[in-house]
Motif scaffolding. Sequence first.
Motif, PDB file in Angstrom:
ATOM      1  N   PRO A 103       0.843  -1.167  -0.012  1.00 24.86           N
ATOM      2  CA  PRO A 103      -0.090  -0.004  -0.028  1.00 24.86           C
ATOM      3  C   PRO A 103       0.748   1.290   0.154  1.00 24.86           C
ATOM      4  O   PRO A 103       0.514   2.235  -0.645  1.00 24.86           O
ATOM      5  CB  PRO A 103      -0.729   0.062   1.473  1.00 24.86           C
ATOM      6  CG  PRO A 103      -0.868  -1.579   1.576  1.00 24.86           C
ATOM      7  CD  PRO A 103       0.515  -2.265   1.129  1.00 24.86           C
TER       8      PRO A 103
ATOM      9  N   PRO B  16       0.359   5.283   7.729  1.00 26.52           N
ATOM     10  CA  PRO B  16       0.024   5.596   6.398  1.00 26.52           C
ATOM     11  C   PRO B  16      -0.666   7.026   6.231  1.00 26.52           C
ATOM     12  O   PRO B  16      -0.364   7.536   5.013  1.00 26.52           O
ATOM     13  CB  PRO B  16      -1.299   4.605   6.450  1.00 26.52           C
ATOM     14  CG  PRO B  16      -0.861   3.373   7.220  1.00 26.52           C
ATOM     15  CD  PRO B  16      -0.299   4.136   8.352  1.00 26.52           C
ATOM     16  N   ASP B  17      -1.518   7.533   7.018  1.00 23.49           N
ATOM     17  CA  ASP B  17      -1.717   9.012   6.844  1.00 23.49           C
ATOM     18  C   ASP B  17      -0.689   9.923   6.685  1.00 23.49           C
ATOM     19  O   ASP B  17      -0.886  11.325   6.495  1.00 23.49           O
ATOM     20  CB  ASP B  17      -2.766   9.142   7.976  1.00 23.49           C
ATOM     21  CG  ASP B  17      -2.109   9.419   9.134  1.00 23.49           C
ATOM     22  OD1 ASP B  17      -0.963   8.667   9.586  1.00 23.49           O
ATOM     23  OD2 ASP B  17      -2.831   9.785  10.283  1.00 23.49           O
TER      24      ASP B  17
ATOM     25  N   GLY C  28       2.006  10.752   2.740  1.00 27.32           N
ATOM     26  CA  GLY C  28       1.788  11.748   1.652  1.00 27.32           C
ATOM     27  C   GLY C  28       2.740  12.952   2.136  1.00 27.32           C
ATOM     28  O   GLY C  28       3.259  13.725   1.287  1.00 27.32           O
TER      29      GLY C  28
ATOM     30  N   ASN D 111       2.197   1.681  -3.433  1.00 24.89           N
ATOM     31  CA  ASN D 111       1.177   2.149  -4.469  1.00 24.89           C
ATOM     32  C   ASN D 111       1.035   3.682  -4.427  1.00 24.89           C
ATOM     33  O   ASN D 111       0.529   4.229  -5.339  1.00 24.89           O
ATOM     34  CB  ASN D 111       0.104   1.161  -4.261  1.00 24.89           C
ATOM     35  CG  ASN D 111       0.026   0.052  -4.464  1.00 24.89           C
ATOM     36  OD1 ASN D 111       0.808  -0.348  -5.340  1.00 24.89           O
ATOM     37  ND2 ASN D 111      -0.864  -0.985  -3.914  1.00 24.89           N
ATOM     38  N   GLU D 112       1.310   4.282  -3.054  1.00 29.40           N
ATOM     39  CA  GLU D 112       0.824   5.773  -2.791  1.00 29.40           C
ATOM     40  C   GLU D 112       2.085   6.501  -3.286  1.00 29.40           C
ATOM     41  O   GLU D 112       1.677   7.631  -3.909  1.00 29.40           O
ATOM     42  CB  GLU D 112       0.692   5.995  -1.447  1.00 29.40           C
ATOM     43  CG  GLU D 112       0.501   7.388  -1.083  1.00 29.40           C
ATOM     44  CD  GLU D 112      -0.108   7.659   0.293  1.00 29.40           C
ATOM     45  OE1 GLU D 112      -0.183   8.792   0.413  1.00 29.40           O
ATOM     46  OE2 GLU D 112      -0.319   6.636   0.866  1.00 29.40           O
TER      47      GLU D 112
END
Length: 214
Positions: A79, A133-134, A137, A82-83
Amino acid sequence: MALAAVQMRDMGNERKRGPAIKPAHATQGFGVPLTIAPHHFVVVIPRGSRQPVQITEDLGMHAQGDATDVLDRVIISRPVWNEIATPVKRTFNERLKAHNLKPGQWKVGENLVDRLLGKELCVLAWAIEDLDPDRVGTALRNWLALRPEERWWLFGMTASTVGGLNDRGRGWRMALRYALGDTPQATIQEPRRGGKKLDESIYATLPLFQREES
């Protein structure tokens, strides 16, 4: 007659467009030169959609003595990969095109990456390998804001001490995580309004800076 006219028109258009620009040199993957045993990185993307992605460094002909030819650098979850995959591809291809080199594409299997681009990718991967995960970005945006030279320096500092698979969460790896993942955005420190100007005469002058008596 009609076919001849079309051919003449096409030839005229070709002359207007000029000859196609050839790549500076032949490459494979993301900028890896087609030479014998080049120093490069390999991004291994498994076929399974949930399997992690591994990044290794192939020293090629740069290996010396009994040094290991291939160094396992980092593994990140699918995941997370993929980001970052599309923004990283776009960034790398912009750099390759700027040097008149063929762009690359991520695919299942082994993806070859130029040695300098691979170093930059490792810096990002090290920063996000254990990141929430957050916040991936945020780390990606901060990584994009760095100059290539800054990413190379960070790679050198990290790889020389904690650059292996078993070094996650230590030293420079941890520093990258906080530096890129915990900084929401670049901010400029505003100077505060000060009070009265400090009277510097109250401080003794060091002998080195004392004026000679005339």
